[in-house]
Scaffold this motif. Sequence first.
Motif, PDB file in Angstrom:
ATOM      1  N   ARG A   2       0.822  -1.209   0.000  1.00 47.34           N
ATOM      2  CA  ARG A   2       0.000   0.000   0.000  1.00 47.34           C
ATOM      3  C   ARG A   2       0.857   1.262   0.000  1.00 47.34           C
ATOM      4  O   ARG A   2       0.503   2.242  -0.631  1.00 47.34           O
ATOM      5  CB  ARG A   2      -0.947  -0.025   1.212  1.00 47.34           C
ATOM      6  CG  ARG A   2      -1.848   1.175   1.302  1.00 47.34           C
ATOM      7  CD  ARG A   2      -2.789   1.208   0.102  1.00 47.34           C
ATOM      8  NE  ARG A   2      -3.525   2.437   0.093  1.00 47.34           N
ATOM      9  CZ  ARG A   2      -3.449   3.344  -0.873  1.00 47.34           C
ATOM     10  NH1 ARG A   2      -2.669   3.142  -1.911  1.00 47.34           N
ATOM     11  NH2 ARG A   2      -4.150   4.437  -0.834  1.00 47.34           N
ATOM     12  N   ARG A   3       1.980   1.240   0.705  1.00 46.72           N
ATOM     13  CA  ARG A   3       2.832   2.438   0.738  1.00 46.72           C
ATOM     14  C   ARG A   3       3.455   2.737  -0.612  1.00 46.72           C
ATOM     15  O   ARG A   3       3.738   3.873  -0.938  1.00 46.72           O
ATOM     16  CB  ARG A   3       3.926   2.257   1.779  1.00 46.72           C
ATOM     17  CG  ARG A   3       3.409   2.515   3.182  1.00 46.72           C
ATOM     18  CD  ARG A   3       4.504   2.381   4.197  1.00 46.72           C
ATOM     19  NE  ARG A   3       4.359   1.028   4.746  1.00 46.72           N
ATOM     20  CZ  ARG A   3       5.348   0.220   5.029  1.00 46.72           C
ATOM     21  NH1 ARG A   3       6.580   0.598   4.837  1.00 46.72           N
ATOM     22  NH2 ARG A   3       5.124  -0.969   5.501  1.00 46.72           N
ATOM     23  N   LYS A   4       3.672   1.693  -1.425  1.00 46.82           N
ATOM     24  CA  LYS A   4       4.273   1.882  -2.750  1.00 46.82           C
ATOM     25  C   LYS A   4       3.267   2.433  -3.761  1.00 46.82           C
ATOM     26  O   LYS A   4       3.642   3.090  -4.720  1.00 46.82           O
ATOM     27  CB  LYS A   4       4.824   0.565  -3.276  1.00 46.82           C
ATOM     28  CG  LYS A   4       5.973   0.021  -2.470  1.00 46.82           C
ATOM     29  CD  LYS A   4       7.219   0.785  -2.771  1.00 46.82           C
ATOM     30  CE  LYS A   4       8.402   0.130  -2.080  1.00 46.82           C
ATOM     31  NZ  LYS A   4       9.637   0.813  -2.382  1.00 46.82           N
ATOM     32  N   LEU A   5       1.979   2.117  -3.563  1.00 44.44           N
ATOM     33  CA  LEU A   5       0.948   2.563  -4.513  1.00 44.44           C
ATOM     34  C   LEU A   5       0.498   3.959  -4.125  1.00 44.44           C
ATOM     35  O   LEU A   5      -0.354   4.149  -3.266  1.00 44.44           O
ATOM     36  CB  LEU A   5      -0.244   1.597  -4.496  1.00 44.44           C
ATOM     37  CG  LEU A   5       0.051   0.177  -4.956  1.00 44.44           C
ATOM     38  CD1 LEU A   5      -1.147  -0.708  -4.707  1.00 44.44           C
ATOM     39  CD2 LEU A   5       0.423   0.159  -6.418  1.00 44.44           C
ATOM     40  N   GLY A  40      11.148  -5.105  -7.781  1.00 45.96           N
ATOM     41  CA  GLY A  40      11.130  -3.651  -7.861  1.00 45.96           C
ATOM     42  C   GLY A  40       9.935  -3.093  -8.607  1.00 45.96           C
ATOM     43  O   GLY A  40       9.971  -1.956  -9.070  1.00 45.96           O
ATOM     44  N   VAL A  41       8.875  -3.868  -8.703  1.00 47.63           N
ATOM     45  CA  VAL A  41       7.670  -3.431  -9.412  1.00 47.63           C
ATOM     46  C   VAL A  41       6.532  -3.356  -8.411  1.00 47.63           C
ATOM     47  O   VAL A  41       6.386  -4.229  -7.556  1.00 47.63           O
ATOM     48  CB  VAL A  41       7.310  -4.435 -10.538  1.00 47.63           C
ATOM     49  CG1 VAL A  41       6.102  -3.950 -11.309  1.00 47.63           C
ATOM     50  CG2 VAL A  41       8.484  -4.653 -11.449  1.00 47.63           C
ATOM     51  N   HIS A  42       5.730  -2.334  -8.505  1.00 48.75           N
ATOM     52  CA  HIS A  42       4.599  -2.212  -7.590  1.00 48.75           C
ATOM     53  C   HIS A  42       3.356  -1.766  -8.371  1.00 48.75           C
ATOM     54  O   HIS A  42       2.877  -0.662  -8.239  1.00 48.75           O
ATOM     55  CB  HIS A  42       4.911  -1.258  -6.436  1.00 48.75           C
ATOM     56  CG  HIS A  42       5.457   0.053  -6.888  1.00 48.75           C
ATOM     57  ND1 HIS A  42       6.790   0.241  -7.133  1.00 48.75           N
ATOM     58  CD2 HIS A  42       4.856   1.219  -7.152  1.00 48.75           C
ATOM     59  CE1 HIS A  42       6.982   1.483  -7.517  1.00 48.75           C
ATOM     60  NE2 HIS A  42       5.820   2.103  -7.539  1.00 48.75           N
ATOM     61  N   SER A  43       2.836  -2.671  -9.164  1.00 50.01           N
ATOM     62  CA  SER A  43       1.655  -2.406  -9.977  1.00 50.01           C
ATOM     63  C   SER A  43       0.664  -3.543  -9.793  1.00 50.01           C
ATOM     64  O   SER A  43       1.053  -4.723  -9.725  1.00 50.01           O
ATOM     65  CB  SER A  43       2.055  -2.289 -11.448  1.00 50.01           C
ATOM     66  OG  SER A  43       0.913  -2.280 -12.270  1.00 50.01           O
ATOM     67  N   ALA A  44      -0.607  -3.219  -9.732  1.00 51.43           N
ATOM     68  CA  ALA A  44      -1.649  -4.239  -9.590  1.00 51.43           C
ATOM     69  C   ALA A  44      -1.667  -5.161 -10.795  1.00 51.43           C
ATOM     70  O   ALA A  44      -1.892  -6.365 -10.655  1.00 51.43           O
ATOM     71  CB  ALA A  44      -3.010  -3.573  -9.405  1.00 51.43           C
ATOM     72  N   ASP A  45      -1.420  -4.613 -11.968  1.00 52.79           N
ATOM     73  CA  ASP A  45      -1.428  -5.443 -13.170  1.00 52.79           C
ATOM     74  C   ASP A  45      -0.326  -6.504 -13.124  1.00 52.79           C
ATOM     75  O   ASP A  45      -0.532  -7.639 -13.551  1.00 52.79           O
ATOM     76  CB  ASP A  45      -1.270  -4.574 -14.423  1.00 52.79           C
ATOM     77  CG  ASP A  45      -2.473  -3.681 -14.654  1.00 52.79           C
ATOM     78  OD1 ASP A  45      -3.581  -4.093 -14.258  1.00 52.79           O
ATOM     79  OD2 ASP A  45      -2.295  -2.594 -15.227  1.00 52.79           O
ATOM     80  N   VAL A  46       0.822  -6.148 -12.599  1.00 56.75           N
ATOM     81  CA  VAL A  46       1.918  -7.109 -12.488  1.00 56.75           C
ATOM     82  C   VAL A  46       1.551  -8.209 -11.493  1.00 56.75           C
ATOM     83  O   VAL A  46       1.772  -9.398 -11.752  1.00 56.75           O
ATOM     84  CB  VAL A  46       3.223  -6.399 -12.067  1.00 56.75           C
ATOM     85  CG1 VAL A  46       4.309  -7.398 -11.747  1.00 56.75           C
ATOM     86  CG2 VAL A  46       3.673  -5.442 -13.145  1.00 56.75           C
ATOM     87  N   ILE A  47       0.962  -7.835 -10.399  1.00 54.46           N
ATOM     88  CA  ILE A  47       0.578  -8.814  -9.382  1.00 54.46           C
ATOM     89  C   ILE A  47      -0.499  -9.744  -9.919  1.00 54.46           C
ATOM     90  O   ILE A  47      -0.441 -10.960  -9.729  1.00 54.46           O
ATOM     91  CB  ILE A  47       0.125  -8.099  -8.102  1.00 54.46           C
ATOM     92  CG1 ILE A  47       1.327  -7.387  -7.486  1.00 54.46           C
ATOM     93  CG2 ILE A  47      -0.510  -9.064  -7.116  1.00 54.46           C
ATOM     94  CD1 ILE A  47       0.997  -6.420  -6.408  1.00 54.46           C
ATOM     95  N   LEU A  48      -1.478  -9.205 -10.625  1.00 55.95           N
ATOM     96  CA  LEU A  48      -2.519 -10.045 -11.215  1.00 55.95           C
ATOM     97  C   LEU A  48      -1.939 -10.972 -12.283  1.00 55.95           C
ATOM     98  O   LEU A  48      -2.386 -12.111 -12.435  1.00 55.95           O
ATOM     99  CB  LEU A  48      -3.626  -9.172 -11.807  1.00 55.95           C
ATOM    100  CG  LEU A  48      -4.417  -8.339 -10.785  1.00 55.95           C
ATOM    101  CD1 LEU A  48      -5.433  -7.460 -11.496  1.00 55.95           C
ATOM    102  CD2 LEU A  48      -5.081  -9.221  -9.759  1.00 55.95           C
TER     103      LEU A  48
END
Length: 89
Positions: A2-5, A40-48
């Motif tokens: 959450r802190r990264k987004l 080093g990635v903080h994106s919802a699309d990457v996580i999904l």
Amino acid sequence: MRRKLTGDDGDRQMVKILAAVVDDGLTAVEAACAEALGQGVHSADVILNILARRREPPPPPAIPTPQSLTLLHMPLADCARYDQLRRTA
């Protein structure tokens, strides 16, 4: 995570991540978040995407070829044969 987004889209991305908990479970989403942060990635699309790749079934096992269907003579590549067929047409 959450802190990264941050920014205008941060809340929306966090909601996407939390919505994935229903389908994939908390431990899988947590592991996907840890993998994304490790890269080093903080994106919802990457996580999904990580979750979807883990969800894919493994390829089916190879079907053994019966002895009666194995080739006795390997085919030869003969391009001259095709050129000859083309000239007669």
